[in-house]
Design a protein around this motif. Structure first.
Motif, PDB file in Angstrom:
ATOM      1  N   HIS A  57      85.242  -2.789  31.606  1.00  0.00           N
ATOM      2  CA  HIS A  57      85.848  -3.276  32.753  1.00  0.00           C
ATOM      3  C   HIS A  57      87.527  -3.269  32.344  1.00  0.00           C
ATOM      4  O   HIS A  57      87.967  -3.455  31.306  1.00  0.00           O
ATOM      5  N   THR A  58      88.128  -3.209  33.681  1.00  0.00           N
ATOM      6  CA  THR A  58      89.722  -3.393  33.452  1.00  0.00           C
ATOM      7  C   THR A  58      90.076  -5.009  33.280  1.00  0.00           C
ATOM      8  O   THR A  58      89.381  -5.881  33.736  1.00  0.00           O
ATOM      9  N   SER A  59      91.119  -5.077  32.377  1.00  0.00           N
ATOM     10  CA  SER A  59      91.357  -6.753  32.082  1.00  0.00           C
ATOM     11  C   SER A  59      91.265  -7.444  33.366  1.00  0.00           C
ATOM     12  O   SER A  59      92.010  -7.219  34.239  1.00  0.00           O
ATOM     13  N   THR A  60      90.524  -8.701  33.039  1.00  0.00           N
ATOM     14  CA  THR A  60      90.232  -9.732  34.083  1.00  0.00           C
ATOM     15  C   THR A  60      91.643 -10.293  34.616  1.00  0.00           C
ATOM     16  O   THR A  60      91.920 -10.551  35.801  1.00  0.00           O
TER      17      THR A  60
ATOM     18  N   SER B 161      93.243  -0.131  21.640  1.00  0.00           N
ATOM     19  CA  SER B 161      92.271   0.312  22.678  1.00  0.00           C
ATOM     20  C   SER B 161      92.052  -0.738  23.853  1.00  0.00           C
ATOM     21  O   SER B 161      92.179  -1.653  23.544  1.00  0.00           O
ATOM     22  N   THR B 162      91.481   0.179  24.933  1.00  0.00           N
ATOM     23  CA  THR B 162      91.082  -0.826  25.962  1.00  0.00           C
ATOM     24  C   THR B 162      89.741  -1.418  25.532  1.00  0.00           C
ATOM     25  O   THR B 162      88.646  -0.822  25.789  1.00  0.00           O
ATOM     26  N   GLY B 163      89.595  -2.447  24.687  1.00  0.00           N
ATOM     27  CA  GLY B 163      88.338  -2.964  24.300  1.00  0.00           C
ATOM     28  C   GLY B 163      88.048  -1.912  23.049  1.00  0.00           C
ATOM     29  O   GLY B 163      88.352  -0.905  23.102  1.00  0.00           O
ATOM     30  N   SER B 164      86.942  -2.552  22.103  1.00  0.00           N
ATOM     31  CA  SER B 164      86.589  -1.591  21.121  1.00  0.00           C
ATOM     32  C   SER B 164      85.893  -0.578  21.747  1.00  0.00           C
ATOM     33  O   SER B 164      85.763   0.497  21.212  1.00  0.00           O
ATOM     34  N   GLN B 165      85.142  -0.719  23.115  1.00  0.00           N
ATOM     35  CA  GLN B 165      84.562   0.295  23.772  1.00  0.00           C
ATOM     36  C   GLN B 165      85.488   1.500  23.830  1.00  0.00           C
ATOM     37  O   GLN B 165      84.992   2.583  23.545  1.00  0.00           O
ATOM     38  N   GLY B 166      86.625   1.446  24.159  1.00  0.00           N
ATOM     39  CA  GLY B 166      87.648   2.425  24.251  1.00  0.00           C
ATOM     40  C   GLY B 166      87.916   3.248  22.963  1.00  0.00           C
ATOM     41  O   GLY B 166      87.872   4.436  22.905  1.00  0.00           O
TER      42      GLY B 166
ATOM     43  N   GLY C  58      88.120 -10.641  28.366  1.00  0.00           N
ATOM     44  CA  GLY C  58      88.645 -10.280  29.694  1.00  0.00           C
ATOM     45  C   GLY C  58      89.992  -9.686  29.267  1.00  0.00           C
ATOM     46  O   GLY C  58      90.398  -8.816  30.229  1.00  0.00           O
ATOM     47  N   LEU C  59      90.615  -9.696  28.280  1.00  0.00           N
ATOM     48  CA  LEU C  59      91.760  -9.174  27.962  1.00  0.00           C
ATOM     49  C   LEU C  59      91.652  -7.649  27.537  1.00  0.00           C
ATOM     50  O   LEU C  59      92.404  -6.717  27.423  1.00  0.00           O
ATOM     51  N   ARG C  60      90.323  -7.279  26.920  1.00  0.00           N
ATOM     52  CA  ARG C  60      89.964  -5.886  26.593  1.00  0.00           C
ATOM     53  C   ARG C  60      90.937  -5.297  25.563  1.00  0.00           C
ATOM     54  O   ARG C  60      91.523  -4.503  25.808  1.00  0.00           O
ATOM     55  N   MET C  61      91.054  -6.126  24.676  1.00  0.00           N
ATOM     56  CA  MET C  61      91.825  -6.017  23.428  1.00  0.00           C
ATOM     57  C   MET C  61      91.278  -5.432  22.117  1.00  0.00           C
ATOM     58  O   MET C  61      90.573  -6.279  21.320  1.00  0.00           O
ATOM     59  N   GLY C  62      91.061  -4.084  21.844  1.00  0.00           N
ATOM     60  CA  GLY C  62      90.609  -3.476  20.907  1.00  0.00           C
ATOM     61  C   GLY C  62      91.281  -2.710  20.055  1.00  0.00           C
ATOM     62  O   GLY C  62      92.524  -2.778  20.378  1.00  0.00           O
TER      63      GLY C  62
ATOM     64  N   LEU D 273      96.181   6.357  29.449  1.00  0.00           N
ATOM     65  CA  LEU D 273      97.581   6.383  28.933  1.00  0.00           C
ATOM     66  C   LEU D 273      97.876   5.391  27.712  1.00  0.00           C
ATOM     67  O   LEU D 273      98.398   5.526  26.702  1.00  0.00           O
ATOM     68  N   HIS D 274      97.632   4.274  28.155  1.00  0.00           N
ATOM     69  CA  HIS D 274      97.842   2.968  27.020  1.00  0.00           C
ATOM     70  C   HIS D 274      97.076   1.772  27.427  1.00  0.00           C
ATOM     71  O   HIS D 274      97.085   1.682  28.900  1.00  0.00           O
ATOM     72  N   THR D 275      96.903   0.880  26.916  1.00  0.00           N
ATOM     73  CA  THR D 275      96.337  -0.394  27.163  1.00  0.00           C
ATOM     74  C   THR D 275      97.301  -1.368  27.773  1.00  0.00           C
ATOM     75  O   THR D 275      98.524  -1.134  27.396  1.00  0.00           O
ATOM     76  N   SER D 276      96.929  -2.403  28.713  1.00  0.00           N
ATOM     77  CA  SER D 276      97.820  -3.064  29.175  1.00  0.00           C
ATOM     78  C   SER D 276      98.996  -3.700  28.318  1.00  0.00           C
ATOM     79  O   SER D 276      98.463  -4.250  27.332  1.00  0.00           O
TER      80      SER D 276
END
Lengths: 415, 415
Positions: A267-270, B99-104, B241-245, B266-269
């Motif tokens: 999911h996208t950052s909460t 990456s956007t989560g390690s999922q990315g 929730g920050l999706r930081m991978g 494009l890039h992570t937040s």
């Protein structure tokens, strides 16, 4: 040593982007870059952001930092449903899917729709990021001719009659790279055509809110809701660094987009979604948007005035009612990649238009200018420099004394 | 009507996840869920987050909200290089990709490495999110046998001798779903094997920091740096929730991961990356991590004690030194999907283990328990209920009076 043939077949298509190299060169100090495609930091609502950051921490607490639904943070989906209503788009919160930038929707559409060899129709020229999203899934591109009012409906109709096309990709408002807007008459024609052919349209609308003149034109989504994926982003009206995109798709498409997104980023950052929800539902966008427009409108105006004054008569360009770009066409055969190298040496830069065509080698005589990142005086100075560079290039080009600025391949007529 | 055959060929593989349906059912009020795989909200450093949010706004201002490099926000890449050093991993900031989560990272690896039909080797059972990332790229899975110490090096060696494999995917620390950790001797063996075969290993390490006992075991990345993509996340030690991978990959792999990511988001937040940078570089992780461990350790302990007391003797399970999960094996032939339905009716729930196998139908007699989301008393109560449900299932199963809990298909031996 890792084994040879490590890479997937599709990876050969993900070539290094020449535009990235240009953007690296022009980021050096002292260069006035008209090459970028990014909002001015001054347009970001920093005071509001401070306020809503506090509000989100208060209101949602740890919920804003927990895993969330793939579909999106419910308060943001509610706020976006209300926001879309201002554009005439009717949607329930459940129909809205949040994405990590609108880029996330484009990648998801590529993933769930494109088998290798499938055809995708798009404007010529088109948005580079869409090509980067779709190309790894190995489509064949069908370029649809455009004029100063955007895509030609007859050309689209003819293409759909000739080819089976998975979807059409289009930016109808203040297009990147041309700044062109599709008028209502053409939207009606496009809506009729896609319904008749049973073809899906991806309507990408990142710039629609940046309107400096004229009235809102209804999205094609309102004209053929079952055939359109409406895609947008808060990057141009809130903050691009938050990567906040969203879409409203027919149910079948949304169903698969959600499953694809689960595999891509869960999911996208909460937290970022909560900030966006607060920005919209707190009425901050409505109050802040006029300030963004008042920042950009005089910049665009200054650039257009300077272009009239300094650009050669053989050049023509668009005069958009909004957005971030002006599209310039030089005389056929002039190679804007070579011209840009000279411009960079003189301290300014643009993006050669050829990068925005799906078929390599087209549009060599075109270029894109951005006006959001510099103030009026700087823009005027940059345009004066470009005018000189163009004059010199034309002189060499017309005298045939130098082939430096001459495009080496035949160029097809565009624009 | 949209045209038939709208979807891509690969999309048929992205089936709706049965585990999602289970998670929906068990989220209803009154159910004690041991089914989730998410950190306790109480583990989030909310006071620190308030502080660093202010600090980031002060320190970076609008830069934290602007478009950024695809590779990642430089201060975060610097902070991560220092963080990785504490695990014995040597990396420059430039080698780290956010990456956007390690999922990315997992999606990116699938995209750049897997052509349809290519083989990917993984533990049996394995992390479900990895299957969701890879499956759309249409690999064939090679399951490698495991025991209570994780993947069997001989089985891996034999598989690589038999098949050409694009990469191996492994979670060596406190694996999801089993909680197992690969001991040093096996890491050395795996490092030797992948170098000898020239095979890439994806070492996914989301749980390594959640160690409740024993000493750090060096990542395989330190043993064969040119053959390993080390992947991790701040989801378990900061906020999911920050999706930081992030990952640390051989240069060739990183090069293509960056290009793939450009097309995906494009890039992570930038803002979230700035928060993460501040969390690491300000020493907050080092101070906060012991608190997370002190929250989870007694929960795990309480659950293991209750399992000894309430679970049937014919059941066995793992006793992990860390992480978030315990893996349970019932007698062969017992169908844990049916057992779970009964458990849900009694107000508690787990995830049937069969969902974690790449090959459908395996592991029907297994299940995964999570202990991070409930306190000790609640966990004890849930385990007591499960013990009763298991006893009843066994009684029916052994008497042959009912086929309700009997697995309908043959089940291969796993563990």
């Amino acid at each position: 040593m890792l084994a040879e043939n490590l890479l997937a077949g599709r990876t050969r298509n993900m070539g290094a982007s020449a535009i990235r190299e240009i953007l690296k060169v022009v980021s050096r100090p002292g260069t006035i870059s008209l090459a970028g495609g990014i909002p001015a930091p001054r347009s970001f609502p920093m005071a509001i952001i401070e306020k809503i950051t506090e509000a989100v921490l208060q209101k949602f607490g740890s919920e804003a930092f927990q895993y969330g639904l793939t579909e999106g943070f419910p308060p943001l989906r509610e706020a976006l449903a209300a926001y879309l209503e201002t554009k005439g788009i009717v949607a329930t919160p459940e129909q809205i899917l949040i994405s990590t930038g609108s880029q996330g929707v484009l990648d998801g559409l590529g993933k769930i729709l494109i088998s290798p060899g499938d055809r995708v129709a798009l404007e010529a020229p088109t948005y580079l990021g869409a090509l980067q999203a779709f190309t790894p899934y190995e489509p064949r591109y069908v370029q649809i001719d455009t004029d100063d009012q955007g895509m030609l409906p007859d050309a689209l109709d003819a293409a759909l009659a000739r080819h089976s096309v998975k979807f059409i990709y289009m930016v109808p408002n203040f297009q990147n790279p041309t700044g062109r807007t599709l008028p209502m008459k053409r939207r009606l024609a496009v809506a009729e055509i896609i319904q008749r052919h049973g073809t899906l349209l991806v309507e990408d609308d990142p710039y629609g809110d940046l309107r400096y003149g004229g009235a809102l034109i209804a999205p094609i989504k309102t004209l053929a809701p079952e055939h359109v994926v409406y895609v947008s982003t808060l990057s141009k009206v809130f903050a691009p660094g938050l990567r906040m995109g969203f879409c409203l798709a027919p149910d079948l498409v949304r169903h698969w987009l959600v499953l694809a997104k689960q595999g891509v980023d869960l999911h996208t950052s909460t937290f970022d979604q909560a900030l966006a929800a607060e920005y919209l539902s707190g009425g901050h966008l409505a109050r802040h948007l006029p300030k963004i427009i008042e920042l950009y409108r005089p910049r665009q105006q200054a650039m257009l005035v300077a272009m009239e004054r300094f650009f050669p008569h053989s050049f023509s360009w668009t005069r958009p009612d909004g957005g971030m770009f002006v599209w310039v066409q030089g005389p056929m055969g002039l190679d804007m990649e070579a011209v840009n190298r000279t411009a960079v040496d003189r301290g300014t830069a643009f993006v050669p238009g050829t990068f925005f065509f799906a078929h390599p080698g087209e549009g060599k005589e075109t270029l894109r200018l951005n006006y959001t990142m510099a103030d009026e005086a700087t823009l005027t100075r940059a345009i004066e420099i470009l005018g000189e560079v163009f004059d010199e290039a034309l002189t060499g080009f017309q005298k045939g004394m130098s082939s430096a600025f001459r495009s080496s391949s035949m160029v097809s007529a565009r624009c």
